[in-house]
Design an enzyme around this catalytic site. Structure first.
Site, PDB file in Angstrom:
ATOM      1  N   PHE A 131       0.862  -1.181   0.000  1.00  0.00           N
ATOM      2  CA  PHE A 131       0.000   0.000   0.000  1.00  0.00           C
ATOM      3  C   PHE A 131       0.907   1.242   0.000  1.00  0.00           C
ATOM      4  O   PHE A 131       1.833   1.330   0.806  1.00  0.00           O
ATOM      5  CB  PHE A 131      -0.926  -0.014   1.215  1.00  0.00           C
ATOM      6  CG  PHE A 131      -1.996   1.029   1.127  1.00  0.00           C
ATOM      7  CD1 PHE A 131      -3.082   0.866   0.281  1.00  0.00           C
ATOM      8  CD2 PHE A 131      -1.897   2.195   1.866  1.00  0.00           C
ATOM      9  CE1 PHE A 131      -4.068   1.847   0.175  1.00  0.00           C
ATOM     10  CE2 PHE A 131      -2.882   3.176   1.766  1.00  0.00           C
ATOM     11  CZ  PHE A 131      -3.968   2.996   0.920  1.00  0.00           C
ATOM     12  N   ASP A 203       2.526  -4.909   8.725  1.00  0.00           N
ATOM     13  CA  ASP A 203       1.319  -4.086   8.624  1.00  0.00           C
ATOM     14  C   ASP A 203       0.144  -5.054   8.501  1.00  0.00           C
ATOM     15  O   ASP A 203       0.067  -5.840   7.545  1.00  0.00           O
ATOM     16  CB  ASP A 203       1.419  -3.166   7.392  1.00  0.00           C
ATOM     17  CG  ASP A 203       0.202  -2.244   7.247  1.00  0.00           C
ATOM     18  OD1 ASP A 203      -0.870  -2.589   7.767  1.00  0.00           O
ATOM     19  OD2 ASP A 203       0.335  -1.194   6.586  1.00  0.00           O
ATOM     20  N   LYS A 229     -11.246  -1.290   9.003  1.00  0.00           N
ATOM     21  CA  LYS A 229     -11.599  -2.272   7.977  1.00  0.00           C
ATOM     22  C   LYS A 229     -12.322  -3.440   8.647  1.00  0.00           C
ATOM     23  O   LYS A 229     -13.483  -3.324   9.023  1.00  0.00           O
ATOM     24  CB  LYS A 229     -10.346  -2.747   7.256  1.00  0.00           C
ATOM     25  CG  LYS A 229      -9.563  -1.641   6.553  1.00  0.00           C
ATOM     26  CD  LYS A 229      -8.361  -2.242   5.851  1.00  0.00           C
ATOM     27  CE  LYS A 229      -7.357  -1.211   5.406  1.00  0.00           C
ATOM     28  NZ  LYS A 229      -7.816  -0.371   4.311  1.00  0.00           N
ATOM     29  N   ARG A 377     -12.088  -5.081  -6.537  1.00  0.00           N
ATOM     30  CA  ARG A 377     -11.857  -5.800  -5.265  1.00  0.00           C
ATOM     31  C   ARG A 377     -13.195  -6.127  -4.621  1.00  0.00           C
ATOM     32  O   ARG A 377     -14.088  -5.282  -4.519  1.00  0.00           O
ATOM     33  CB  ARG A 377     -11.064  -4.941  -4.284  1.00  0.00           C
ATOM     34  CG  ARG A 377      -9.626  -4.742  -4.624  1.00  0.00           C
ATOM     35  CD  ARG A 377      -8.854  -4.208  -3.426  1.00  0.00           C
ATOM     36  NE  ARG A 377      -9.495  -3.052  -2.783  1.00  0.00           N
ATOM     37  CZ  ARG A 377      -8.975  -2.402  -1.771  1.00  0.00           C
ATOM     38  NH1 ARG A 377      -7.838  -2.780  -1.223  1.00  0.00           N
ATOM     39  NH2 ARG A 377      -9.593  -1.354  -1.257  1.00  0.00           N
TER      40      ARG A 377
HETATM   41  C1  LIG Z   1      -1.673  -1.851   4.080  1.00  0.00           C
HETATM   42  C2  LIG Z   1      -2.233  -0.522   4.459  1.00  0.00           C
HETATM   43  N1  LIG Z   1      -1.536   0.296   5.261  1.00  0.00           N
HETATM   44  C3  LIG Z   1      -2.031   1.493   5.618  1.00  0.00           C
HETATM   45  C4  LIG Z   1      -3.261   1.922   5.179  1.00  0.00           C
HETATM   46  C5  LIG Z   1      -3.819   3.244   5.549  1.00  0.00           C
HETATM   47  O1  LIG Z   1      -3.164   3.986   6.446  1.00  0.00           O
HETATM   48  P1  LIG Z   1      -3.863   5.246   7.076  1.00  0.00           P
HETATM   49  O2  LIG Z   1      -5.018   4.764   7.899  1.00  0.00           O
HETATM   50  O3  LIG Z   1      -2.789   5.878   7.826  1.00  0.00           O
HETATM   51  O4  LIG Z   1      -4.397   6.099   5.959  1.00  0.00           O
HETATM   52  C6  LIG Z   1      -4.022   1.103   4.350  1.00  0.00           C
HETATM   53  C7  LIG Z   1      -5.354   1.518   3.851  1.00  0.00           C
HETATM   54  O5  LIG Z   1      -5.788   2.629   3.908  1.00  0.00           O
HETATM   55  C8  LIG Z   1      -3.487  -0.134   3.978  1.00  0.00           C
HETATM   56  O6  LIG Z   1      -4.172  -0.929   3.171  1.00  0.00           O
HETATM   57  N1  LIG Z   2      -8.616   4.750   4.428  1.00  0.00           N
HETATM   58  C1  LIG Z   2      -9.275   4.991   3.282  1.00  0.00           C
HETATM   59  C2  LIG Z   2      -9.859   6.223   3.047  1.00  0.00           C
HETATM   60  C3  LIG Z   2     -10.541   6.475   1.872  1.00  0.00           C
HETATM   61  C4  LIG Z   2     -10.633   5.471   0.937  1.00  0.00           C
HETATM   62  C5  LIG Z   2     -10.068   4.260   1.145  1.00  0.00           C
HETATM   63  C6  LIG Z   2      -9.354   4.005   2.299  1.00  0.00           C
HETATM   64  C7  LIG Z   2      -8.688   2.736   2.534  1.00  0.00           C
HETATM   65  O1  LIG Z   2      -8.594   2.298   3.626  1.00  0.00           O
HETATM   66  C8  LIG Z   2      -8.124   2.053   1.390  1.00  0.00           C
HETATM   67  C9  LIG Z   2      -7.540   0.727   1.737  1.00  0.00           C
HETATM   68  N2  LIG Z   2      -6.388   0.781   2.610  1.00  0.00           N
HETATM   69  C10 LIG Z   2      -7.144  -0.075   0.537  1.00  0.00           C
HETATM   70  O2  LIG Z   2      -6.753  -1.217   0.757  1.00  0.00           O
HETATM   71  O3  LIG Z   2      -7.234   0.356  -0.579  1.00  0.00           O
END
Ligand SMILES: Cc1ncc(COP(=O)(O)O)c(C=O)c1O
Ligand SMILES: Nc1ccccc1C(=O)C[C@H](N)C(=O)O
Length: 416
Positions: A131, A203, A229, A377
């Site tokens: 990510f 992670d 999630k 997805r």
């Molecule tokens: C693997 C992973 N790490 C981190 C994040 C997000 O981090 P944050 O909540 O800081 O935006 C996501 C999805 O948003 C993710 O899929």
């Molecule tokens: N935090 C978000 C805010 C807005 C839109 C999506 C997210 C997601 O969490 C994406 C997710 N991590 C992903 O696996 O694509």
């Protein structure tokens, strides 16, 4: 081939089917995006009302003590710990995943720099398909430290082993890949990283609450993950950070705010870190949002993660089987591994018009999401999805594809 009636019978025989009643979901929506934003536990509304009206409205500042607001990051961390194979006093729920990753990576690099055998190492290993925030945080921290740290981006899971060699300071991997749904072998990779003298950060954004995780058993060093999630904590709910007990006294990160102090209310101008996991905290937490995490975690007390994992795999097996059988005439390709040991809780499928097809699905209340390139997805969340939902979702997909009922010139929303 499995029929809709078979699916109805599978739902009737499903011991976990009642858990759906714990959630508030709109009628007629088939929600296949719990891998991005979990559904709302019914209890979240009552809890939000209580926090806002009683704790904030009536008890005001007294709630930091009386309602336990100040301890909430640790209390929730202890409640979450069993889901990720951690113990008490090892996890706090706080900040965002990005920020917690920054802390964990900074601490790991610092620890490696302090040891003669690893001090000269400058490589951080991760996957190119990780990510992006994980990659960006590592790039940002490396740039900021300005000591020659750099990323080694690995292109395929099977190449990870060879990429983790004796130049590596830290390995930073996401357990389940956000795009492919590929699940990595935590224990084997952690053991290999350690054998090479590297530290291991996981992670768990797409694994916490989705499948059993065994951090202590795998002997991992640090982990982070989010609660919005599969843990159903609500949009933007605070994330978590785990520090292995053996590292807690050396865990030192640059965001040394007052919540990480051993005695915050002595107001000492010198920073003395908390002796335990609270040193991973930084500053004041968004209490209303944090309180919602409990509603999400409480649902897990009514079931167990092994049973959820079995159902998740049964749902994703069914989804794959039905898509392949019913949509065989269309240019779809499965990205997610078929092998259970390598599959998380979502299934990714490509279509040349993936974004447009996903928008057509959403317009018909089958909600998944889209990720570049061409990937649709579908999150298979066992807490609130049934086998008939999967059958119905595939039927809508088949109908859209058969009738080409999507707009190839669809404009993109900001969030896909
Ligand atoms: C693997 C992973 N790490 C981190 C994040 C997000 O981090 P944050 O909540 O800081 O935006 C996501 C999805 O948003 C993710 O899929
Ligand atoms: N935090 C978000 C805010 C807005 C839109 C999506 C997210 C997601 O969490 C994406 C997710 N991590 C992903 O696996 O694509």
């Amino acid at each position: 081939m499995i029929s809709r009636n078979d699916c109805i019978q599978m739902d009737q025989a499903d011991d976990l089917a009642n858990l759906k009643n714990e959630f508030s979901l709109p009628d007629n929506v088939i929600y296949l995006d719990g891998n991005s934003l979990g559904a709302r536990p019914k209890a979240a509304l009552t809890r939000a009302q209580e926090v806002v009206t009683q704790e904030w409205g009536m008890d005001l500042i007294r709630s930091w003590n009386k309602a336990g607001w100040f301890d909430l990051p640790s209390r929730l961390g202890d409640q979450l710990a069993p889901l990720i194979g951690a113990g008490r006093d090892e996890v706090v729920v706080t900040d965002s995943t990005s920020i917690n990753l920054f802390k964990a990576l900074a601490a790991a690099l610092h620890m490696q720099a302090a040891q003669a055998q690893t001090a000269s190492r400058r490589v951080i290993v991760t996957e190119r398909s990780n990510f992006p925030t994980d990659v960006y945080i590592a790039q940002g921290l490396s740039r900021w430290l300005d000591r020659g740290y750099h990323l080694r981006l690995v292109d395929a899971p099977e190449d990870l082993h060879a990429a983790i060699d004796r130049d590596v300071a830290v390995v930073m991997l996401t357990h389940v890949n956000y795009r492919s749904g590929h699940l990595l072998d935590m224990k084997t990779l952690t053991a290999h990283a350690h054998a090479q003298g590297a530290m291991m950060i996981w992670d768990l954004a797409h694994s916490a609450g989705a499948l059993p995780v065994a951090l202590n058993d795998a002997n991992a060093d640090f982990a982070v993950g989010c609660t919005y999630k599969y843990l159903n904590g609500g949009p933007g709910s605070p994330a978590f950070i785990w520090v292995a007990p053996k590292h807690q006294t050396q865990f030192s990160h640059p965001l040394s705010g007052w919540w990480g102090h051993a005695t915050p209310f002595t107001m000492d101008p010198r920073f003395t870190p908390d002796p335990g996991i609270r040193r991973a905290l930084c500053g004041t937490q968004p209490i209303v949002s944090l309180a919602m995490v409990q509603a999400g975690l409480d649902v897990f007390a009514k079931t167990n993660i092994e049973a959820l994992r079995r159902k998740s795999l049964a749902l994703s097996d069914l989804f794959i089987e039905l898509v392949e059988a019913r949509c065989a005439a269309h240019p779809l390709a499965l990205v997610t591994p078929r092998n259970h040991a390598q599959r998380g809780s979502h299934v990714s499928i490509t279509h040349p018009q993936g974004y447009a097809v996903m928008q057509a699905l959403i317009a018909r209340s089958v909600i998944g999401d889209y990720r570049e390139p061409e990937i649709m997805r579908f999150g298979l969340t066992p807490l609130y999805l049934g086998f008939t939902d999967v059958w119905d979702a595939v039927e809508v997909l088949r109908d859209i594809l058969d009738r080409q009922d999507f707009n190839a010139n669809q404009s993109r929303d900001a969030v896909t």
